[in-house]
Motif scaffolding. Structure first.
Motif, PDB file in Angstrom:
ATOM      1  N   ARG A  52      89.537  36.283  27.887  1.00  0.00           N
ATOM      2  CA  ARG A  52      88.610  37.088  28.684  1.00  0.00           C
ATOM      3  C   ARG A  52      87.499  36.212  29.261  1.00  0.00           C
ATOM      4  O   ARG A  52      87.033  36.446  30.370  1.00  0.00           O
ATOM      5  CB  ARG A  52      88.032  38.217  27.850  1.00  0.00           C
ATOM      6  CG  ARG A  52      87.208  39.184  28.670  1.00  0.00           C
ATOM      7  CD  ARG A  52      86.871  40.419  27.892  1.00  0.00           C
ATOM      8  NE  ARG A  52      87.800  41.454  28.284  1.00  0.00           N
ATOM      9  CZ  ARG A  52      87.648  42.736  28.019  1.00  0.00           C
ATOM     10  NH1 ARG A  52      86.630  43.155  27.330  1.00  0.00           N
ATOM     11  NH2 ARG A  52      88.514  43.618  28.433  1.00  0.00           N
ATOM     12  N   GLY A  53      87.093  35.193  28.519  1.00  0.00           N
ATOM     13  CA  GLY A  53      86.087  34.255  29.025  1.00  0.00           C
ATOM     14  C   GLY A  53      86.562  33.552  30.286  1.00  0.00           C
ATOM     15  O   GLY A  53      85.806  33.374  31.243  1.00  0.00           O
ATOM     16  N   HIS A  54      87.840  33.164  30.312  1.00  0.00           N
ATOM     17  CA  HIS A  54      88.394  32.500  31.502  1.00  0.00           C
ATOM     18  C   HIS A  54      88.490  33.474  32.677  1.00  0.00           C
ATOM     19  O   HIS A  54      88.242  33.094  33.830  1.00  0.00           O
ATOM     20  CB  HIS A  54      89.764  31.896  31.181  1.00  0.00           C
ATOM     21  CG  HIS A  54      89.686  30.719  30.256  1.00  0.00           C
ATOM     22  ND1 HIS A  54      89.294  29.470  30.660  1.00  0.00           N
ATOM     23  CD2 HIS A  54      89.913  30.628  28.923  1.00  0.00           C
ATOM     24  CE1 HIS A  54      89.298  28.641  29.644  1.00  0.00           C
ATOM     25  NE2 HIS A  54      89.659  29.321  28.568  1.00  0.00           N
ATOM     26  N   LYS A  97      85.038  33.812  34.053  1.00  0.00           N
ATOM     27  CA  LYS A  97      84.714  32.610  34.848  1.00  0.00           C
ATOM     28  C   LYS A  97      85.277  32.749  36.263  1.00  0.00           C
ATOM     29  O   LYS A  97      84.574  32.499  37.251  1.00  0.00           O
ATOM     30  CB  LYS A  97      85.278  31.370  34.165  1.00  0.00           C
ATOM     31  CG  LYS A  97      85.051  30.072  34.911  1.00  0.00           C
ATOM     32  CD  LYS A  97      85.674  28.919  34.117  1.00  0.00           C
ATOM     33  CE  LYS A  97      85.397  27.587  34.752  1.00  0.00           C
ATOM     34  NZ  LYS A  97      86.237  27.286  35.891  1.00  0.00           N
ATOM     35  N   GLU A  98      86.534  33.164  36.359  1.00  0.00           N
ATOM     36  CA  GLU A  98      87.150  33.347  37.675  1.00  0.00           C
ATOM     37  C   GLU A  98      86.435  34.443  38.463  1.00  0.00           C
ATOM     38  O   GLU A  98      86.204  34.303  39.673  1.00  0.00           O
ATOM     39  CB  GLU A  98      88.630  33.690  37.524  1.00  0.00           C
ATOM     40  CG  GLU A  98      89.468  32.537  37.037  1.00  0.00           C
ATOM     41  CD  GLU A  98      90.913  32.925  36.778  1.00  0.00           C
ATOM     42  OE1 GLU A  98      91.347  34.005  37.241  1.00  0.00           O
ATOM     43  OE2 GLU A  98      91.619  32.147  36.113  1.00  0.00           O
ATOM     44  N   ALA A  99      86.083  35.532  37.785  1.00  0.00           N
ATOM     45  CA  ALA A  99      85.383  36.632  38.459  1.00  0.00           C
ATOM     46  C   ALA A  99      84.012  36.171  38.954  1.00  0.00           C
ATOM     47  O   ALA A  99      83.600  36.516  40.071  1.00  0.00           O
ATOM     48  CB  ALA A  99      85.225  37.822  37.509  1.00  0.00           C
ATOM     49  N   ARG A 149      80.188  32.662  22.411  1.00  0.00           N
ATOM     50  CA  ARG A 149      79.389  31.454  22.662  1.00  0.00           C
ATOM     51  C   ARG A 149      80.188  30.465  23.506  1.00  0.00           C
ATOM     52  O   ARG A 149      79.627  29.704  24.278  1.00  0.00           O
ATOM     53  CB  ARG A 149      78.979  30.842  21.311  1.00  0.00           C
ATOM     54  CG  ARG A 149      77.963  29.744  21.408  1.00  0.00           C
ATOM     55  CD  ARG A 149      76.587  30.312  21.753  1.00  0.00           C
ATOM     56  NE  ARG A 149      75.554  29.320  21.588  1.00  0.00           N
ATOM     57  CZ  ARG A 149      75.054  28.586  22.577  1.00  0.00           C
ATOM     58  NH1 ARG A 149      75.477  28.745  23.808  1.00  0.00           N
ATOM     59  NH2 ARG A 149      74.112  27.712  22.350  1.00  0.00           N
ATOM     60  N   GLN A 150      81.512  30.502  23.361  1.00  0.00           N
ATOM     61  CA  GLN A 150      82.366  29.646  24.183  1.00  0.00           C
ATOM     62  C   GLN A 150      82.284  30.041  25.658  1.00  0.00           C
ATOM     63  O   GLN A 150      82.520  29.217  26.541  1.00  0.00           O
ATOM     64  CB  GLN A 150      83.808  29.707  23.696  1.00  0.00           C
ATOM     65  CG  GLN A 150      84.002  29.156  22.298  1.00  0.00           C
ATOM     66  CD  GLN A 150      85.401  29.404  21.771  1.00  0.00           C
ATOM     67  OE1 GLN A 150      86.344  29.660  22.517  1.00  0.00           O
ATOM     68  NE2 GLN A 150      85.556  29.336  20.461  1.00  0.00           N
ATOM     69  N   TRP A 151      81.968  31.317  25.905  1.00  0.00           N
ATOM     70  CA  TRP A 151      81.830  31.765  27.287  1.00  0.00           C
ATOM     71  C   TRP A 151      80.688  31.049  27.991  1.00  0.00           C
ATOM     72  O   TRP A 151      80.734  30.853  29.202  1.00  0.00           O
ATOM     73  CB  TRP A 151      81.585  33.267  27.348  1.00  0.00           C
ATOM     74  CG  TRP A 151      82.727  34.128  26.906  1.00  0.00           C
ATOM     75  CD1 TRP A 151      83.938  33.725  26.418  1.00  0.00           C
ATOM     76  CD2 TRP A 151      82.758  35.549  26.911  1.00  0.00           C
ATOM     77  NE1 TRP A 151      84.705  34.818  26.115  1.00  0.00           N
ATOM     78  CE2 TRP A 151      84.017  35.949  26.401  1.00  0.00           C
ATOM     79  CE3 TRP A 151      81.839  36.518  27.287  1.00  0.00           C
ATOM     80  CZ2 TRP A 151      84.373  37.282  26.276  1.00  0.00           C
ATOM     81  CZ3 TRP A 151      82.200  37.855  27.152  1.00  0.00           C
ATOM     82  CH2 TRP A 151      83.455  38.229  26.659  1.00  0.00           C
ATOM     83  N   VAL A 152      79.662  30.686  27.252  1.00  0.00           N
ATOM     84  CA  VAL A 152      78.507  30.023  27.865  1.00  0.00           C
ATOM     85  C   VAL A 152      78.966  28.743  28.545  1.00  0.00           C
ATOM     86  O   VAL A 152      78.595  28.469  29.690  1.00  0.00           O
ATOM     87  CB  VAL A 152      77.404  29.739  26.825  1.00  0.00           C
ATOM     88  CG1 VAL A 152      76.255  28.959  27.446  1.00  0.00           C
ATOM     89  CG2 VAL A 152      76.896  31.047  26.226  1.00  0.00           C
ATOM     90  N   ALA A 153      79.775  27.950  27.852  1.00  0.00           N
ATOM     91  CA  ALA A 153      80.275  26.705  28.439  1.00  0.00           C
ATOM     92  C   ALA A 153      81.116  26.966  29.682  1.00  0.00           C
ATOM     93  O   ALA A 153      81.109  26.162  30.623  1.00  0.00           O
ATOM     94  CB  ALA A 153      81.085  25.925  27.407  1.00  0.00           C
ATOM     95  N   LEU A 154      81.814  28.090  29.718  1.00  0.00           N
ATOM     96  CA  LEU A 154      82.643  28.422  30.873  1.00  0.00           C
ATOM     97  C   LEU A 154      81.817  28.919  32.062  1.00  0.00           C
ATOM     98  O   LEU A 154      82.121  28.611  33.212  1.00  0.00           O
ATOM     99  CB  LEU A 154      83.664  29.506  30.489  1.00  0.00           C
ATOM    100  CG  LEU A 154      84.758  29.109  29.508  1.00  0.00           C
ATOM    101  CD1 LEU A 154      85.535  30.339  29.062  1.00  0.00           C
ATOM    102  CD2 LEU A 154      85.703  28.100  30.147  1.00  0.00           C
ATOM    103  N   GLU A 199      78.780  27.499  36.848  1.00  0.00           N
ATOM    104  CA  GLU A 199      78.658  28.292  38.073  1.00  0.00           C
ATOM    105  C   GLU A 199      77.246  28.838  38.227  1.00  0.00           C
ATOM    106  O   GLU A 199      76.702  28.883  39.335  1.00  0.00           O
ATOM    107  CB  GLU A 199      79.685  29.425  38.077  1.00  0.00           C
ATOM    108  CG  GLU A 199      79.589  30.371  39.257  1.00  0.00           C
ATOM    109  CD  GLU A 199      79.793  29.702  40.613  1.00  0.00           C
ATOM    110  OE1 GLU A 199      79.432  30.329  41.638  1.00  0.00           O
ATOM    111  OE2 GLU A 199      80.306  28.569  40.689  1.00  0.00           O
ATOM    112  N   VAL A 200      76.631  29.240  37.135  1.00  0.00           N
ATOM    113  CA  VAL A 200      75.241  29.707  37.195  1.00  0.00           C
ATOM    114  C   VAL A 200      74.337  28.544  37.591  1.00  0.00           C
ATOM    115  O   VAL A 200      73.417  28.709  38.396  1.00  0.00           O
ATOM    116  CB  VAL A 200      74.811  30.334  35.849  1.00  0.00           C
ATOM    117  CG1 VAL A 200      73.313  30.594  35.817  1.00  0.00           C
ATOM    118  CG2 VAL A 200      75.588  31.632  35.614  1.00  0.00           C
TER     119      VAL A 200
END
Length: 196
Positions: free
Chosen positions: A70-72, A75-77, A130-135, A139-140
């Motif tokens: 879901r994190g990936h 990221k794409e979204a 927390r892994q989502w932060v790196a993803l 972009e942010v």
């Protein structure tokens, strides 16, 4: 042959993980997460304990299997949002685009209730998020106008973490209310308070 399409082995692995996840989820909902053992999951799935551990290291990993993927998707979204959209707006749109289908609300409510009331699941969920932060942070960072570098911009990481906390609070509020209310509206209220 389509190079972007996973091979047979990977598709089989994904199907097996999904099947194990479905069996485990039913057991967890029926008898509780803590009361369910890995041996029970293996037996119910018709596989050996050893095979189960080839797919999942822990019960928490079974429940939260989709979070990394879901994190990936997030990221794409986020990357697909208009290039000049401010970071908060882009994150909000990316998060809300990934909401579960409202027709699945009872199932989502049951799953989220179990996750929030089980300390080990909740801790593991935070760890995976927390892994989502790196993803999401690169972009942010771009949207903040900061050049890429060897270290992530702390402002981008903080913004992503704040937005994720707002999302978590919105979902938890929705769960505590028994699935009543609109997660998007709650998210907006929480984010406005943080940004205010």
């Amino acid at each position: 042959m389509d190079a972007s399409r996973p091979g047979l082995r990977e598709r089989t692995r994904r199907m097996m993980r999904a099947e194990i996840g479905s069996v485990a989820e039913r057991l967890f909902l029926d008898q509780g997460f803590d009361a369910t053992t890995m041996d029970q999951v293996a037996a119910e799935a018709g596989i050996s304990r050893r095979t189960l551990f080839r797919y999942f290291d822990t019960k928490e990993d079974i429940v939260l299997d989709g979070l990394v993927e879901r994190g990936h998707v997030l990221k794409e979204a986020l990357e697909s949002r208009p290039a000049d959209e401010p970071p908060w707006q882009a994150l909000r749109a990316a998060f809300l685009a990934q909401r579960d289908d409202p027709r699945n609300a009872p199932e989502s409510l049951a799953k989220m209730s179990k996750m929030l009331e089980t300390p080990s699941l909740r801790a593991r969920m935070v760890e995976k998020q927390r892994q989502w932060v790196a993803l999401l942070a690169p972009e942010v960072q771009r949207r903040l106008g900061a050049p890429p570098g060897p270290q992530p911009d702390p402002r981008a990481e903080a913004l992503v973490l704040c937005a994720l906390v707002c999302l978590d609070v919105a979902v938890e509020t929705w769960v505590r209310a028994g699935g009543e209310g609109d997660v998007a509206r709650i998210y907006d209220e929480v984010a406005a308070a943080v940004r205010g």
